[in-house]
Design an enzyme around this catalytic site. Structure first.
Site, PDB file in Angstrom:
ATOM      1  N   LYS A 195      66.670   6.455  63.846  1.00 44.88           N
ATOM      2  CA  LYS A 195      66.076   5.252  63.249  1.00 44.88           C
ATOM      3  C   LYS A 195      67.131   4.198  62.947  1.00 44.88           C
ATOM      4  O   LYS A 195      66.897   3.001  63.130  1.00 44.88           O
ATOM      5  CB  LYS A 195      65.401   5.648  61.933  1.00 44.88           C
ATOM      6  CG  LYS A 195      63.993   5.130  61.829  1.00 44.88           C
ATOM      7  CD  LYS A 195      63.355   5.485  60.516  1.00 44.88           C
ATOM      8  CE  LYS A 195      63.617   6.878  60.073  1.00 44.88           C
ATOM      9  NZ  LYS A 195      64.069   7.033  58.718  1.00 44.88           N
ATOM     10  N   THR A 222      50.983  13.333  72.815  1.00 42.42           N
ATOM     11  CA  THR A 222      50.892  12.169  71.919  1.00 42.42           C
ATOM     12  C   THR A 222      50.348  12.536  70.524  1.00 42.42           C
ATOM     13  O   THR A 222      50.358  11.716  69.617  1.00 42.42           O
ATOM     14  CB  THR A 222      49.968  11.077  72.517  1.00 42.42           C
ATOM     15  OG1 THR A 222      48.660  11.621  72.640  1.00 42.42           O
ATOM     16  CG2 THR A 222      50.456  10.627  73.876  1.00 42.42           C
ATOM     17  N   LYS A 223      49.873  13.768  70.388  1.00 45.52           N
ATOM     18  CA  LYS A 223      49.227  14.152  69.123  1.00 45.52           C
ATOM     19  C   LYS A 223      50.136  13.977  67.901  1.00 45.52           C
ATOM     20  O   LYS A 223      49.698  13.434  66.874  1.00 45.52           O
ATOM     21  CB  LYS A 223      48.710  15.594  69.220  1.00 45.52           C
ATOM     22  CG  LYS A 223      47.784  16.001  68.101  1.00 45.52           C
ATOM     23  CD  LYS A 223      46.388  15.425  68.227  1.00 45.52           C
ATOM     24  CE  LYS A 223      45.543  16.256  69.165  1.00 45.52           C
ATOM     25  NZ  LYS A 223      44.265  15.646  69.496  1.00 45.52           N
ATOM     26  N   GLN A 233      50.027  10.494  66.870  1.00 43.09           N
ATOM     27  CA  GLN A 233      48.740  10.133  66.258  1.00 43.09           C
ATOM     28  C   GLN A 233      48.706  10.582  64.793  1.00 43.09           C
ATOM     29  O   GLN A 233      48.257   9.853  63.916  1.00 43.09           O
ATOM     30  CB  GLN A 233      47.587  10.813  67.005  1.00 43.09           C
ATOM     31  CG  GLN A 233      47.406  10.353  68.442  1.00 43.09           C
ATOM     32  CD  GLN A 233      46.346  11.179  69.148  1.00 43.09           C
ATOM     33  OE1 GLN A 233      45.353  11.587  68.544  1.00 43.09           O
ATOM     34  NE2 GLN A 233      46.549  11.448  70.422  1.00 43.09           N
ATOM     35  N   LYS A 281      46.462   5.867  75.591  1.00 43.81           N
ATOM     36  CA  LYS A 281      45.992   6.841  74.607  1.00 43.81           C
ATOM     37  C   LYS A 281      46.634   6.567  73.240  1.00 43.81           C
ATOM     38  O   LYS A 281      45.952   6.526  72.212  1.00 43.81           O
ATOM     39  CB  LYS A 281      46.401   8.233  75.095  1.00 43.81           C
ATOM     40  CG  LYS A 281      45.647   9.354  74.456  1.00 43.81           C
ATOM     41  CD  LYS A 281      45.894  10.586  75.303  1.00 43.81           C
ATOM     42  CE  LYS A 281      45.534  11.847  74.587  1.00 43.81           C
ATOM     43  NZ  LYS A 281      46.031  13.027  75.284  1.00 43.81           N
ATOM     44  N   CYS A 287      94.056   8.498  56.084  1.00 45.67           N
ATOM     45  CA  CYS A 287      93.824   8.865  54.684  1.00 45.67           C
ATOM     46  C   CYS A 287      94.382  10.257  54.386  1.00 45.67           C
ATOM     47  O   CYS A 287      95.586  10.409  54.322  1.00 45.67           O
ATOM     48  CB  CYS A 287      92.352   8.713  54.331  1.00 45.67           C
ATOM     49  SG  CYS A 287      92.130   8.362  52.573  1.00 45.67           S
ATOM     50  N   HIS A 347      91.116   3.315  55.881  1.00 48.22           N
ATOM     51  CA  HIS A 347      90.168   3.816  56.891  1.00 48.22           C
ATOM     52  C   HIS A 347      89.879   2.743  57.934  1.00 48.22           C
ATOM     53  O   HIS A 347      88.875   2.037  57.846  1.00 48.22           O
ATOM     54  CB  HIS A 347      88.857   4.239  56.215  1.00 48.22           C
ATOM     55  CG  HIS A 347      88.978   5.495  55.440  1.00 48.22           C
ATOM     56  ND1 HIS A 347      88.787   6.743  55.990  1.00 48.22           N
ATOM     57  CD2 HIS A 347      89.311   5.711  54.146  1.00 48.22           C
ATOM     58  CE1 HIS A 347      88.980   7.675  55.085  1.00 48.22           C
ATOM     59  NE2 HIS A 347      89.294   7.067  53.944  1.00 48.22           N
ATOM     60  N   GLU A 398      88.758   3.003  60.802  1.00 42.75           N
ATOM     61  CA  GLU A 398      87.596   3.295  61.656  1.00 42.75           C
ATOM     62  C   GLU A 398      86.361   2.486  61.269  1.00 42.75           C
ATOM     63  O   GLU A 398      85.465   2.288  62.086  1.00 42.75           O
ATOM     64  CB  GLU A 398      87.269   4.799  61.639  1.00 42.75           C
ATOM     65  CG  GLU A 398      86.700   5.376  60.339  1.00 42.75           C
ATOM     66  CD  GLU A 398      87.768   5.828  59.346  1.00 42.75           C
ATOM     67  OE1 GLU A 398      88.911   5.318  59.419  1.00 42.75           O
ATOM     68  OE2 GLU A 398      87.448   6.670  58.482  1.00 42.75           O
TER      69      GLU A 398
END
Ligand code: GLN
Length: 549
Positions: A21, A192-193, A196, A227, A385, A511, A513
């Site tokens: 996400k 796809t359930k 849903q 669907k 670090c 740090h 990064e």
């Protein structure tokens, strides 16, 4: 004149966790930003910890530090790498922070003795932190809701985002739901359930998603789309496919663009957007796919088996690799394994060694041994670090001759505390948000490898530590060849050490990064990979010489 209205996008996730996400939200932010829109990103995390700073990287991945010193969820790293959205304390809230604020208000009598409830008090607080990011200089706020729809902890957040569109108007909000459409081998089809059901759960709370982004192994057929659209009550063109990327996460924005996600969002929110510019990003993915060299880099850390524990480090190595046209094979090695097996057997053959940050004594001796190996064998070494602190311990013990040298974090009674507590830390007992945190300036020696990498002598890098190099040992170290090439501007704190006699041995207290971007690698990472490449080329020649009759 019509008042400027910031639009809001809410990203939720369903079916399973770890769907990406954060990456999807960051990609949406990137597409909108590259259409000329001013975007702000935010993550709301449903767990009760007050901040992610005290959470174990085992469970939650790395703690991502912002310029202002906030310790945040690692998804904010994706936001920073993919967008230019300025991130600060308001960009990440947890349930713990929300409740803490509500309870503090209650203690101060702000609710005038009323019963304090999840609705409206907690939901008002949540809406308040979302609204904080809106403003005249912001076109779109993207708020990612952590967790999975259906989790008990997520409920107040979902309720708050439902109410949000009542407050600011439906036309100003867009709900995007990221879901999984699994492929079932036995049935030979996509299912796809679960989607849903997950949308069903959202709708029960009163949130009807506008757009569904479907993570899937295989392409969705027209029937699958129809669907999903029908059962989830969304138009067909709002069912967007996000196929698994076996190659690189940097392909995600391109694939969402190919599926016209940006157009859909711009249309739905009636945004005044320009054309999309993605040429440099396409070029990046092309370079990633067509490397000229291949390098092996060993990362020796405490949490080798957990990819997310050093997420930004791996990302920054990849960015530097792309800049050099090199594909990097990162070998994650658990430092305890170095203790068991010895560095020779585990580390021989790599073009560079990186020791990242960390806390706790476990595996420290393995890191120290690995660093000794890199120092003695001329392997490019980059310490970050705790990695710098271990490099100092190694040098003290094996070069300066200070037997038993250690950090007081791990041995309070060491005869040679080369790493000790920062003065300002001595009286602190609270754990959350109390380290030396955030962006601080450092001054570099103009003749150092670091200054050559940065191309300047004043740098700003992010910090997250309690311990520091003990200045009483500086002279002894220097007499044995260590250079204190970077310090705080007043010279009082060691920020960067180097071994000028070594091909590339740089260790930093900060740090770096956290400031690397795919199209703009962090300078020290770029220089480290450059040194690894040089070693690789040199070794290749040497091997060839040996092979010749
Ligand atoms: N544990 C060390 C300290 O607190 C190093 C911290 C880190 O690597 N982030 O100073």
């Amino acid at each position: 004149m019509v008042d400027h209205m910031t639009k809001h996008i809410f990203v939720t996730g369903g079916v399973v966790s770890s769907l990406g996400k954060g990456l999807t939200s960051a990609s949406i932010g990137m597409l909108l930003e590259r259409r000329g829109l001013r975007v702000r990103m935010q993550k709301l995390d449903p767990y009760i910890n007050v901040d992610p700073g005290t959470m174990s990287p085992y469970q939650h991945g790395e703690v991502y530090v912002l310029d202002d010193g906030s310790e945040t969820d690692l998804d904010l790293g994706h936001y920073e790498r993919f967008t230019n959205s300025p991130l600060a304390r308001d960009s990440n809230y947890t349930t713990g922070q929300i409740y803490l604020s509500v309870i503090n208000k209650e203690r101060q009598g702000e609710f005038l003795g009323k019963t304090v409830q999840v609705v409206p008090h907690v939901t008002d607080e949540i809406k308040g932190v979302i609204k904080k990011l809106a403003g005249d200089d912001v076109d779109v706020v993207i708020t990612e809701i952590g967790g999975t729809v259906g989790d008990i902890e997520s409920q107040p957040f979902l309720e708050a985002i439902r109410q949000f569109s009542l407050d600011v108007g439906k036309e100003n909000c867009l709900y995007i739901h990221l879901t999984l459409v699994p492929y079932l081998k036995a049935a030979g089809e996509l299912k796809t359930k679960p989607t849903q059901h997950s949308v069903g759960q959202l709708r029960q709370i009163g949130v009807q998603p506008d757009i569904l982004i479907c993570r899937t192994e295989r392409s969705l057929s027209r029937e699958d789309r129809e669907k999903i659209a029908l059962f989830c009550n969304v138009p067909k063109d709002a069912v967007i496919e996000e196929k698994d990327k076996d190659f690189s996460i940097y392909e995600v924005p391109l694939s969402l663009m190919d599926n016209h996600l940006d157009e859909l969002i711009v249309r739905r929110l009636a945004l005044a957007a320009g054309p999309l510019h993605m040429d440099d990003w396409r070029d990046l993915v092309h370079r990633l796919r067509n490397p000229q060299h291949e390098l092996g880099i060993a990362v020796v850390g405490k949490y080798a088996e957990h990819r997310d524990a050093y997420k930004s480090i791996y990302e920054a190595i990849d960015h530097a690799g792309v800049a050099h046209g090199a594909q990097i094979r990162i070998q994650r090695i658990q430092s305890e394994e170095v203790e068991r097996e010895g560095p020779e057997c585990l580390l021989a053959g790599y073009d560079g060694l990186l020791v990242p940050g960390g806390f706790g004594e476990r595996g420290i001796e393995g890191k120290v041994e690995a660093i000794r190996f890199a120092r003695e064998r001329d392997v490019p070494f980059f310490g970050i670090c705790l990695g710098m602190q271990c490099a100092a311990i190694e040098f003290a013990r094996n070069v300066v001759g200070l037997a038993g040298a250690h950090s007081t974090e791990f041995n309070k009674d060491t005869p040679h505390p080369v790493i000790c507590l920062l003065d300002e830390q001595k009286s602190i007992t609270d754990k959350g948000g109390t380290m030396r945190l955030g962006a601080q300036a450092a001054r570099l020696d103009p003749d150092s490898a670091a200054a050559a990498a940065y191309g300047k002598t004043t740098i700003w890098e992010r910090h997250r530590h309690r311990y520091e190099f003990n200045n009483i040992y500086r002279q002894q170290f220097e007499a044995h060849g260590m250079s204190f090439a970077g310090t705080s501007p007043d010279g009082s704190l060691v920020e960067l050490i180097e071994l000028p006699s070594h091909p590339w041995f740089v260790a930093v207290q900060f740090h770096p990064e956290f400031k690397s971007k795919p199209t703009a690698p962090q300078p020290l990472f770029a220089a480290f990979i450059g040194a690894a490449l040089a070693r690789h080329a040199q070794r290749g020649e040497r091997y060839r010489e040996v092979e010749l009759p």
